[in-house]
Design an enzyme around this catalytic site. Structure first.
Site, PDB file in Angstrom:
ATOM      1  N   GLU A  48       0.838  -1.199   0.000  1.00  0.00           N
ATOM      2  CA  GLU A  48       0.000   0.000   0.000  1.00  0.00           C
ATOM      3  C   GLU A  48       0.879   1.257   0.000  1.00  0.00           C
ATOM      4  OE1 GLU A  48      -3.473   1.840   2.986  1.00  0.00           O
ATOM      5  OE2 GLU A  48      -2.106   0.281   3.694  1.00  0.00           O
ATOM      6  N   LYS A 117      -9.396   2.592  -2.088  1.00  0.00           N
ATOM      7  CA  LYS A 117      -9.670   1.961  -0.792  1.00  0.00           C
ATOM      8  C   LYS A 117     -11.006   2.437  -0.217  1.00  0.00           C
ATOM      9  CE  LYS A 117      -7.343   1.320   3.700  1.00  0.00           C
ATOM     10  NZ  LYS A 117      -6.170   1.757   4.507  1.00  0.00           N
ATOM     11  N   CYS A 154      -5.318  -3.302   2.883  1.00  0.00           N
ATOM     12  CA  CYS A 154      -5.037  -3.189   4.309  1.00  0.00           C
ATOM     13  C   CYS A 154      -6.273  -3.361   5.194  1.00  0.00           C
ATOM     14  CB  CYS A 154      -4.332  -1.862   4.567  1.00  0.00           C
ATOM     15  SG  CYS A 154      -3.399  -1.775   6.115  1.00  0.00           S
TER      16      CYS A 154
END
Length: 263
Positions: A48, A117, A154
């Site tokens: 990330e 995200k 994540c």
């Protein structure tokens, strides 16, 4: 969103896990793409925000946001084509709110896709949503070498409904770049969640994080049985794994939990 189908069809997917830290200098990180991207793999996964690290908690990262045709993705594409592979890496992407960019995964090479995200890290004392915008609800799945690959980032790992949505969209491999912040219980959570997402969905999961000391490291790939195929340590490292479609098929025949769902 589904992107173009491409790649060799062998029933196996060769994946490289690149556990390297991103710096605060975008030029260094662009150079690191070429330095750390190997040849001989279908897919290469970086962590990330590899284009530029978050910096100190709460830092304004808007000045480091780029378009998807900006310097980082342009270099990502160049390296992927030069190495004959497909590369996934994280970045800050310019969004509708100039002060709060997207935390985006870019995929370039034999396949092309992007994912913003959805679940921002407003947890464990952090407030990612103060500095970043959440991506639109939906799934990003692309095809590569005969496999359907779904993207997560994540904190998304803590939301099983997202993994299930990706699988319902056809994903057979979940790829989860991360910058999993180190701390009490965090490594145990990381390993448990990655294995759980694989077992409950009978899919492969490839989770690649930034290394210690700030982050947890321990990038790993897990098969649909929950077996750990490869796991790195906590420092800078890389590894590789070959995902076998026959394992996916066998696991779903023996454990047809997806077919047996009642809710």
């Amino acid at each position: 969103m589904t992107e173009r189908l491409t790649g060799r069809l062998t029933g196996r997917l060769s994946v490289a896990l690149i556990q390297q830290a991103s710096s605060l200098d975008p030029a260094d990180n662009r150079a690191a793409l070429a330095e750390h991207t190997p040849t001989g793999h279908d897919l290469v996964v970086f962590p990330e925000v590899f284009a530029r690290d978050f910096g100190a908690p709460g830092s304004d990262v808007s000045g480091f946001a780029e378009e998807l045709d900006g310097p980082f993705v342009t270099e990502l594409e160049r390296v992927a084509q030069a190495r004959g592979t497909t590369v996934v890496a994280g970045m800050f992407e310019v969004g509708e709110d100039p002060a709060r960019p997207f935390n985006t995964l870019a995929v370039r090479g034999a396949a092309a896709a992007s994912y913003r995200k959805i679940h921002l890290y407003d947890s464990f004392g952090f407030k990612e949503s103060d500095r970043l915008s959440s991506g639109p609800l939906g799934t990003t799945v692309f095809d590569l070498a005969g496999f359907r690959i779904g993207l997560m980032t994540c904190y998304d790992l803590r939301f099983p409904e997202m993994a299930r949505a990706l699988v319902e969209a056809g994903a057979e491999v979940l790829v989860a770049p991360a910058a999993w912040v180190a701390g009490d219980r965090k490594l145990d959570h990381w390993r448990t969640l990655v294995r759980a997402r694989a077992i409950e969905n009978t899919v492969f999961v490839v989770a690649v994080g930034q290394p210690a000391p700030r982050y947890t490291g321990h990038s790993l790939a897990v098969d649909p049985w929950g077996e750990v195929l490869v796991e790195l340590g906590d420092g800078p490292d890389s590894g590789s794994v070959e995902l076998d479609r026959a394992v996916l098929v066998a696991s779903r025949q023996t454990n047809p939990s997806l077919a047996n769902r009642r809710m």
